[in-house]
Design an enzyme around this catalytic site. Structure first.
Site, PDB file in Angstrom:
ATOM      1  N   GLY A  45      44.785 -59.134  31.738  1.00  0.00           N
ATOM      2  CA  GLY A  45      43.725 -58.295  32.190  1.00  0.00           C
ATOM      3  C   GLY A  45      42.752 -58.130  30.837  1.00  0.00           C
ATOM      4  O   GLY A  45      43.422 -58.718  29.656  1.00  0.00           O
ATOM      5  N   GLN A  50      36.391 -54.806  25.195  1.00  0.00           N
ATOM      6  CA  GLN A  50      37.055 -55.787  24.563  1.00  0.00           C
ATOM      7  C   GLN A  50      36.278 -57.038  24.054  1.00  0.00           C
ATOM      8  O   GLN A  50      36.779 -57.998  23.003  1.00  0.00           O
ATOM      9  CB  GLN A  50      38.428 -56.319  24.796  1.00  0.00           C
ATOM     10  CG  GLN A  50      39.246 -55.300  25.246  1.00  0.00           C
ATOM     11  CD  GLN A  50      40.792 -55.895  25.843  1.00  0.00           C
ATOM     12  OE1 GLN A  50      40.632 -55.851  26.907  1.00  0.00           O
ATOM     13  NE2 GLN A  50      41.676 -56.192  25.130  1.00  0.00           N
ATOM     14  N   CYS A  97      48.533 -55.925  23.954  1.00  0.00           N
ATOM     15  CA  CYS A  97      47.001 -55.702  23.996  1.00  0.00           C
ATOM     16  C   CYS A  97      46.395 -57.102  23.227  1.00  0.00           C
ATOM     17  O   CYS A  97      46.796 -57.515  22.259  1.00  0.00           O
ATOM     18  CB  CYS A  97      46.300 -54.587  23.679  1.00  0.00           C
ATOM     19  SG  CYS A  97      44.767 -54.279  23.625  1.00  0.00           S
ATOM     20  N   LEU A  98      45.292 -57.773  23.866  1.00  0.00           N
ATOM     21  CA  LEU A  98      44.815 -58.869  23.447  1.00  0.00           C
ATOM     22  C   LEU A  98      43.905 -58.357  22.171  1.00  0.00           C
ATOM     23  O   LEU A  98      43.534 -59.296  21.325  1.00  0.00           O
ATOM     24  CB  LEU A  98      43.683 -59.520  24.453  1.00  0.00           C
ATOM     25  CG  LEU A  98      44.425 -60.102  25.784  1.00  0.00           C
ATOM     26  CD1 LEU A  98      43.174 -60.560  26.738  1.00  0.00           C
ATOM     27  CD2 LEU A  98      45.146 -61.461  25.155  1.00  0.00           C
ATOM     28  N   HIS A 139      46.067 -49.682  31.860  1.00  0.00           N
ATOM     29  CA  HIS A 139      45.900 -50.354  30.309  1.00  0.00           C
ATOM     30  C   HIS A 139      44.389 -50.488  30.318  1.00  0.00           C
ATOM     31  O   HIS A 139      43.831 -50.167  29.367  1.00  0.00           O
ATOM     32  CB  HIS A 139      46.625 -51.503  30.230  1.00  0.00           C
ATOM     33  CG  HIS A 139      46.643 -52.129  28.838  1.00  0.00           C
ATOM     34  ND1 HIS A 139      47.742 -52.048  27.731  1.00  0.00           N
ATOM     35  CD2 HIS A 139      45.565 -52.773  28.101  1.00  0.00           C
ATOM     36  CE1 HIS A 139      47.174 -52.785  26.906  1.00  0.00           C
ATOM     37  NE2 HIS A 139      45.934 -53.356  27.059  1.00  0.00           N
ATOM     38  N   GLU A 140      43.696 -51.125  31.292  1.00  0.00           N
ATOM     39  CA  GLU A 140      42.357 -51.433  31.452  1.00  0.00           C
ATOM     40  C   GLU A 140      41.575 -50.216  31.351  1.00  0.00           C
ATOM     41  O   GLU A 140      40.607 -50.252  30.681  1.00  0.00           O
ATOM     42  CB  GLU A 140      42.201 -52.495  32.315  1.00  0.00           C
ATOM     43  CG  GLU A 140      42.860 -53.731  32.280  1.00  0.00           C
ATOM     44  CD  GLU A 140      42.768 -54.382  30.776  1.00  0.00           C
ATOM     45  OE1 GLU A 140      42.051 -54.177  29.951  1.00  0.00           O
ATOM     46  OE2 GLU A 140      43.891 -54.986  30.577  1.00  0.00           O
ATOM     47  N   HIS A 143      41.280 -48.723  28.020  1.00  0.00           N
ATOM     48  CA  HIS A 143      40.263 -49.334  27.141  1.00  0.00           C
ATOM     49  C   HIS A 143      38.765 -48.754  27.553  1.00  0.00           C
ATOM     50  O   HIS A 143      38.033 -48.601  26.645  1.00  0.00           O
ATOM     51  CB  HIS A 143      40.147 -50.814  27.523  1.00  0.00           C
ATOM     52  CG  HIS A 143      41.114 -51.735  26.687  1.00  0.00           C
ATOM     53  ND1 HIS A 143      41.351 -51.629  25.214  1.00  0.00           N
ATOM     54  CD2 HIS A 143      42.318 -52.458  26.913  1.00  0.00           C
ATOM     55  CE1 HIS A 143      42.258 -52.378  24.898  1.00  0.00           C
ATOM     56  NE2 HIS A 143      42.690 -53.022  25.960  1.00  0.00           N
TER      57      HIS A 143
END
Ligand code: NI
Length: 171
Positions: A45, A50, A97-98, A139-140, A143
């Protein structure tokens, strides 16, 4: 086009992203870049902040095995997404998380959610998601509100490091 993933400490990750008022060619390009960037990072995702774009756009890709054991992946493009229902049942699971590479931590989230959004063509979609898909979407969406999973840890000491090869399937 693969874009640079912003890392923790970058203020764009802490801003509340704005709604997309009109789905334009630029929005389509943004979505394409997000998908390219997510694939390049082996993520499941990615949210627009991000890659430094403070707009309410997220992509999630989930691969599942069907009843014949075949793997199939489904890509969700979520523009202006909203969670309209959350199950009372919650579950705890590790997240990564990226934007926080190399770490994992346990987070509790509702098991099942109902999501409302626009797809990449601007069509209204509404669907129920459960398990890992529901977790990735939540999670997204966090963000988009400037929230990171480390804000929601079950316990502050429940984080651990993973090596680069293991650092996949995060969001
Ligand atoms: Ni993330």
């Amino acid at each position: 086009m693969i874009r640079q993933i912003r890392k923790i400490g970058d203020l764009v990750l802490r801003k509340k992203a704005v709604k997309v008022e009109k789905i334009s060619k630029e929005t389509q390009k943004l979505v394409d870049d997000m998908i390219d960037t997510m694939h390049h990072a082996h993520g499941l995702g990615l949210a627009a902040p991000q890659i430094g774009v403070s707009q309410r756009v997220a992509v999630v890709e989930m691969s599942e095995h069907d009843e014949h054991g075949q793997e199939k992946s489904t890509l969700y493009t979520l523009i202006n997404p909203e969670i309209v229902r959350k199950s009372e049942e919650i579950w705890e699971h590790a997240e990564g998380c990226l934007s926080i590479p190399g770490w994992r931590g346990d987070v509790e989230r509702p098991l099942t959610i109902t999501v409302k959004a626009l797809d990449r063509l601007g069509a209204r979609v509404r669907f129920e998601a459960t398990g890992m898909l529901a977790r990735a979407i939540q999670h997204e969406l966090d963000h988009l509100d400037g929230v990171l999973y480390i804000d929601k840890l079950v316990a502050p000491d429940r984080v651990w490091q993973v090596n680069e090869n293991e650092d996949k399937e995060t969001a």
